[in-house]
Design a protein around this motif. Structure first.
Motif, PDB file in Angstrom:
ATOM      1  N   VAL A  96       0.868  -1.185   0.000  1.00 23.76           N
ATOM      2  CA  VAL A  96       0.000   0.000   0.000  1.00 23.76           C
ATOM      3  C   VAL A  96       0.900   1.229   0.000  1.00 23.76           C
ATOM      4  CG1 VAL A  96      -1.961   1.089   1.142  1.00 23.76           C
ATOM      5  CG2 VAL A  96      -1.583  -1.371   1.440  1.00 23.76           C
ATOM      6  N   ASN A  97       1.445   1.510  -1.168  1.00 26.56           N
ATOM      7  CA  ASN A  97       2.431   2.583  -1.252  1.00 26.56           C
ATOM      8  C   ASN A  97       2.591   2.954  -2.723  1.00 26.56           C
ATOM      9  OD1 ASN A  97       4.827   4.170  -0.975  1.00 26.56           O
ATOM     10  ND2 ASN A  97       5.378   2.995   0.855  1.00 26.56           N
ATOM     11  N   PRO A  98       2.533   4.244  -3.058  1.00 27.54           N
ATOM     12  CA  PRO A  98       2.695   4.578  -4.479  1.00 27.54           C
ATOM     13  C   PRO A  98       4.099   4.244  -5.002  1.00 27.54           C
ATOM     14  CG  PRO A  98       2.600   6.568  -3.122  1.00 27.54           C
ATOM     15  CD  PRO A  98       2.299   5.416  -2.214  1.00 27.54           C
ATOM     16  N   LYS A  99       5.053   4.068  -4.107  1.00 31.01           N
ATOM     17  CA  LYS A  99       6.411   3.724  -4.550  1.00 31.01           C
ATOM     18  C   LYS A  99       6.365   2.349  -5.216  1.00 31.01           C
ATOM     19  CE  LYS A  99       8.416   6.325  -0.723  1.00 31.01           C
ATOM     20  NZ  LYS A  99       9.050   6.266   0.620  1.00 31.01           N
ATOM     21  N   ASN A 100       6.839   2.305  -6.447  1.00 33.62           N
ATOM     22  CA  ASN A 100       6.757   1.027  -7.152  1.00 33.62           C
ATOM     23  C   ASN A 100       8.114   0.343  -7.273  1.00 33.62           C
ATOM     24  OD1 ASN A 100       7.934   2.707  -8.916  1.00 33.62           O
ATOM     25  ND2 ASN A 100       6.257   2.730 -10.401  1.00 33.62           N
ATOM     26  N   LYS A 156      13.403  -0.452  -3.652  1.00 36.93           N
ATOM     27  CA  LYS A 156      14.544   0.282  -3.078  1.00 36.93           C
ATOM     28  C   LYS A 156      14.092   1.609  -2.456  1.00 36.93           C
ATOM     29  CE  LYS A 156      17.700  -1.012  -6.720  1.00 36.93           C
ATOM     30  NZ  LYS A 156      16.750  -0.953  -7.790  1.00 36.93           N
ATOM     31  N   LEU A 157      12.980   2.130  -2.928  1.00 38.45           N
ATOM     32  CA  LEU A 157      12.504   3.427  -2.428  1.00 38.45           C
ATOM     33  C   LEU A 157      11.685   3.297  -1.147  1.00 38.45           C
ATOM     34  CD1 LEU A 157      11.252   4.948  -5.806  1.00 38.45           C
ATOM     35  CD2 LEU A 157      13.448   5.347  -4.673  1.00 38.45           C
ATOM     36  N   SER A 158      11.212   2.096  -0.866  1.00 38.91           N
ATOM     37  CA  SER A 158      10.302   1.914   0.282  1.00 38.91           C
ATOM     38  C   SER A 158      10.942   1.041   1.356  1.00 38.91           C
ATOM     39  CB  SER A 158       8.997   1.267  -0.197  1.00 38.91           C
ATOM     40  OG  SER A 158       8.297   0.719   0.906  1.00 38.91           O
ATOM     41  N   THR A 198       2.374  -1.216   4.811  1.00 36.37           N
ATOM     42  CA  THR A 198       1.851   0.153   4.708  1.00 36.37           C
ATOM     43  C   THR A 198       2.774   1.143   5.417  1.00 36.37           C
ATOM     44  OG1 THR A 198       0.634   0.321   6.816  1.00 36.37           O
ATOM     45  CG2 THR A 198      -0.464  -0.864   5.042  1.00 36.37           C
ATOM     46  N   PRO A 199       2.814   2.375   4.948  1.00 40.95           N
ATOM     47  CA  PRO A 199       3.420   3.436   5.753  1.00 40.95           C
ATOM     48  C   PRO A 199       2.339   4.121   6.580  1.00 40.95           C
ATOM     49  CG  PRO A 199       2.994   4.253   3.541  1.00 40.95           C
ATOM     50  CD  PRO A 199       2.424   2.858   3.600  1.00 40.95           C
ATOM     51  N   LEU A 200       2.732   4.728   7.689  1.00 40.28           N
ATOM     52  CA  LEU A 200       1.783   5.575   8.432  1.00 40.28           C
ATOM     53  C   LEU A 200       1.744   6.925   7.728  1.00 40.28           C
ATOM     54  CD1 LEU A 200      -0.057   5.812  10.970  1.00 40.28           C
ATOM     55  CD2 LEU A 200       1.906   6.806  12.156  1.00 40.28           C
ATOM     56  N   ASN A 251      -0.295  10.548   7.836  1.00 42.40           N
ATOM     57  CA  ASN A 251      -1.255  11.441   8.494  1.00 42.40           C
ATOM     58  C   ASN A 251      -2.124  10.684   9.504  1.00 42.40           C
ATOM     59  OD1 ASN A 251      -0.157  13.424   6.849  1.00 42.40           O
ATOM     60  ND2 ASN A 251      -1.620  12.984   5.212  1.00 42.40           N
ATOM     61  N   LEU A 252      -1.428   9.945  10.322  1.00 45.92           N
ATOM     62  CA  LEU A 252      -2.002   9.217  11.470  1.00 45.92           C
ATOM     63  C   LEU A 252      -2.790   7.962  11.089  1.00 45.92           C
ATOM     64  CD1 LEU A 252      -3.265  12.273  13.587  1.00 45.92           C
ATOM     65  CD2 LEU A 252      -0.954  11.323  13.429  1.00 45.92           C
ATOM     66  N   GLY A 253      -2.887   7.681   9.794  1.00 45.94           N
ATOM     67  CA  GLY A 253      -3.595   6.469   9.365  1.00 45.94           C
ATOM     68  C   GLY A 253      -2.846   5.823   8.210  1.00 45.94           C
ATOM     69  N   THR A 296       5.670   1.126   8.503  1.00 44.09           N
ATOM     70  CA  THR A 296       6.767   2.085   8.721  1.00 44.09           C
ATOM     71  C   THR A 296       6.179   3.411   9.187  1.00 44.09           C
ATOM     72  OG1 THR A 296       6.611   2.438   6.333  1.00 44.09           O
ATOM     73  CG2 THR A 296       8.499   1.161   7.119  1.00 44.09           C
ATOM     74  N   ARG A 297       6.930   4.088  10.053  1.00 45.35           N
ATOM     75  CA  ARG A 297       6.465   5.371  10.606  1.00 45.35           C
ATOM     76  C   ARG A 297       7.653   6.325  10.695  1.00 45.35           C
ATOM     77  NH1 ARG A 297       4.129   2.380  16.005  1.00 45.35           N
ATOM     78  NH2 ARG A 297       2.399   1.276  15.034  1.00 45.35           N
ATOM     79  N   GLY A 298       7.391   7.578  10.362  1.00 45.51           N
ATOM     80  CA  GLY A 298       8.452   8.577  10.474  1.00 45.51           C
ATOM     81  C   GLY A 298       8.761   8.932  11.915  1.00 45.51           C
ATOM     82  N   GLY A 350      10.255   5.938  13.612  1.00 46.52           N
ATOM     83  CA  GLY A 350      11.196   6.988  14.022  1.00 46.52           C
ATOM     84  C   GLY A 350      12.278   7.294  12.992  1.00 46.52           C
ATOM     85  N   MET A 351      12.130   6.739  11.786  1.00 47.55           N
ATOM     86  CA  MET A 351      13.241   6.874  10.825  1.00 47.55           C
ATOM     87  C   MET A 351      13.355   8.269  10.219  1.00 47.55           C
ATOM     88  SD  MET A 351      13.479   3.154   9.078  1.00 47.55           S
ATOM     89  CE  MET A 351      11.764   2.927   8.731  1.00 47.55           C
ATOM     90  N   ASP A 352      12.249   9.019  10.188  1.00 44.32           N
ATOM     91  CA  ASP A 352      12.343  10.400   9.680  1.00 44.32           C
ATOM     92  C   ASP A 352      12.816  11.347  10.782  1.00 44.32           C
ATOM     93  OD1 ASP A 352      11.338   9.286   7.437  1.00 44.32           O
ATOM     94  OD2 ASP A 352       9.384  10.252   7.509  1.00 44.32           O
ATOM     95  N   HIS A 353      12.440  11.046  11.987  1.00 44.17           N
ATOM     96  CA  HIS A 353      12.803  11.929  13.105  1.00 44.17           C
ATOM     97  C   HIS A 353      14.221  11.663  13.606  1.00 44.17           C
ATOM     98  CE1 HIS A 353       8.307  12.833  14.187  1.00 44.17           C
ATOM     99  NE2 HIS A 353       8.569  12.923  12.913  1.00 44.17           N
TER     100      HIS A 353
HETATM  101  C1  LIG Z   1       1.879  11.894   2.994  1.00 45.82           C
HETATM  102  C2  LIG Z   1       2.717  11.416   4.153  1.00 45.82           C
HETATM  103  C3  LIG Z   1       2.198  11.475   5.429  1.00 45.82           C
HETATM  104  C4  LIG Z   1       2.954  10.988   6.512  1.00 45.82           C
HETATM  105  N1  LIG Z   1       2.408  11.023   7.763  1.00 45.82           N
HETATM  106  C5  LIG Z   1       3.091  10.506   8.808  1.00 45.82           C
HETATM  107  C6  LIG Z   1       2.523  10.461  10.109  1.00 45.82           C
HETATM  108  O1  LIG Z   1       1.398  10.873  10.356  1.00 45.82           O
HETATM  109  N2  LIG Z   1       3.268   9.962  11.116  1.00 45.82           N
HETATM  110  C7  LIG Z   1       4.521   9.470  10.912  1.00 45.82           C
HETATM  111  O2  LIG Z   1       5.129   8.989  11.863  1.00 45.82           O
HETATM  112  N3  LIG Z   1       5.080   9.486   9.681  1.00 45.82           N
HETATM  113  C8  LIG Z   1       4.403   9.989   8.630  1.00 45.82           C
HETATM  114  N4  LIG Z   1       4.958   9.972   7.375  1.00 45.82           N
HETATM  115  C9  LIG Z   1       6.298   9.398   7.202  1.00 45.82           C
HETATM  116  C10 LIG Z   1       6.288   7.940   6.712  1.00 45.82           C
HETATM  117  O3  LIG Z   1       5.461   7.132   7.520  1.00 45.82           O
HETATM  118  C11 LIG Z   1       7.718   7.401   6.751  1.00 45.82           C
HETATM  119  O4  LIG Z   1       8.548   8.173   5.922  1.00 45.82           O
HETATM  120  C12 LIG Z   1       7.822   5.924   6.375  1.00 45.82           C
HETATM  121  O5  LIG Z   1       9.089   5.473   6.709  1.00 45.82           O
HETATM  122  C13 LIG Z   1       7.609   5.706   4.877  1.00 45.82           C
HETATM  123  O6  LIG Z   1       7.746   4.313   4.586  1.00 45.82           O
HETATM  124  P1  LIG Z   1       8.202   3.811   3.122  1.00 45.82           P
HETATM  125  O7  LIG Z   1       9.687   4.098   3.000  1.00 45.82           O
HETATM  126  O8  LIG Z   1       7.900   2.346   3.080  1.00 45.82           O
HETATM  127  O9  LIG Z   1       7.416   4.604   2.117  1.00 45.82           O
HETATM  128  C14 LIG Z   1       4.249  10.468   6.302  1.00 45.82           C
HETATM  129  C15 LIG Z   1       4.773  10.450   4.987  1.00 45.82           C
HETATM  130  C16 LIG Z   1       4.018  10.900   3.930  1.00 45.82           C
HETATM  131  C17 LIG Z   1       4.588  10.838   2.528  1.00 45.82           C
END
Ligand SMILES: Cc1cc2nc3c(=O)[nH]c(=O)nc-3n(C[C@H](O)[C@H](O)[C@H](O)COP(=O)(O)O)c2cc1C
Length: 220
Positions: free
Chosen positions: A9-13, A16-18, A102-104, A106-108, A148-150, A187-190
């Protein structure tokens, strides 16, 4: 032969990007070691034409469920929508194991997952209304979620704001499908410097989850 539906469930196709899909691959490799005969079907939701419950589909469903109409009495457009919906649900029902990646967002979860799940809630097909309340019909199946979650949502002030995994778990549970485990990489973005260790831990968790899911195979 048992079938595993690998739902990304990710537009990344490109894997390597996901980060989620990289963890998903580790899961699949381990699962295949324990169930080499498993048939794996990929379902990349962004590649599918997923019916959205718009006015046509809403009306078509109402005609069939409580307006006393038969399928043949629907318009051509309505028949197409209903047929697509059932085809997607049939594809889902046909599996024994499910991996959601799935990635998280916007909280969902990305909205396309909700649109997809909306196609699976079909009375007397995936659930039944009984005197005791709704009863899921998709039993004897196992599912896992890789998310995954940022930021950090497993503990701390954001814990109550996580609705991706929570919703998926409840939605599948409603349909009778047990979500055995959720592998989280958070926590990977933070905390970008910690990405290697966060990913390593998530991959280890994915290996463990794959072994657990492969145990006591689903009877086909
Ligand atoms: C549109 C969008 C909304 C996001 N919202 C959240 C969020 O609400 N909480 C969070 O922790 N991370 C959020 N993120 C960060 C992603 O969850 C995070 O980068 C994740 O690692 C992406 O996984 P992927 O590499 O498989 O795509 C968001 C990213 C995008 C693009």
């Amino acid at each position: 032969m048992a079938k595993l539906l690998y739902i990304t469930v990710n537009p990344k196709n490109d894997m390597k990007l996901s980060k989620g899909m990289q963890i998903g691959e580790v899961f699949l490799e381990e699962f295949k070691k324990h169930q080499p005969d498993i048939e794996i079907e990929n379902m990349h939701l962004y590649d599918l034409d997923i019916p959205v419950i718009d006015m046509d589909l809403l009306y078509a469903r109402a005609k069939l469920s409580f307006m006393g109409k038969t399928f043949d009495e629907l318009s051509e457009g309505e028949q197409k929508q209903i047929t697509n919906m059932h085809a997607l649900a049939d594809r889902f029902i046909d599996a024994d194991y499910y991996v959601f990646v799935t990635p998280l967002w916007n909280l969902g979860s990305p909205a396309i997952l909700k649109a997809f799940l909306d196609n699976l809630f079909i009375v007397n097909k995936t659930f039944a209304n009984t005197p005791e309340g709704p009863k899921g019909l998709l039993t004897n199946r196992k599912a896992i979620h890789i998310q995954t979650r940022g930021g950090i949502y497993s503990t701390g002030p954001m814990a109550e704001f996580e609705f991706g995994d929570r919703f998926l778990r409840k939605a599948l549970g409603f349909l009778g499908l047990e979500l055995m485990d959720t592998v989280v990489a958070e926590g990977m973005d933070h905390f970008p410097k910690q990405i290697p260790e966060i990913m390593e831990k998530a991959k280890q968790d994915a290996v463990f989850a794959a072994r657990e899911m492969a145990k006591n195979p689903v009877t086909v």
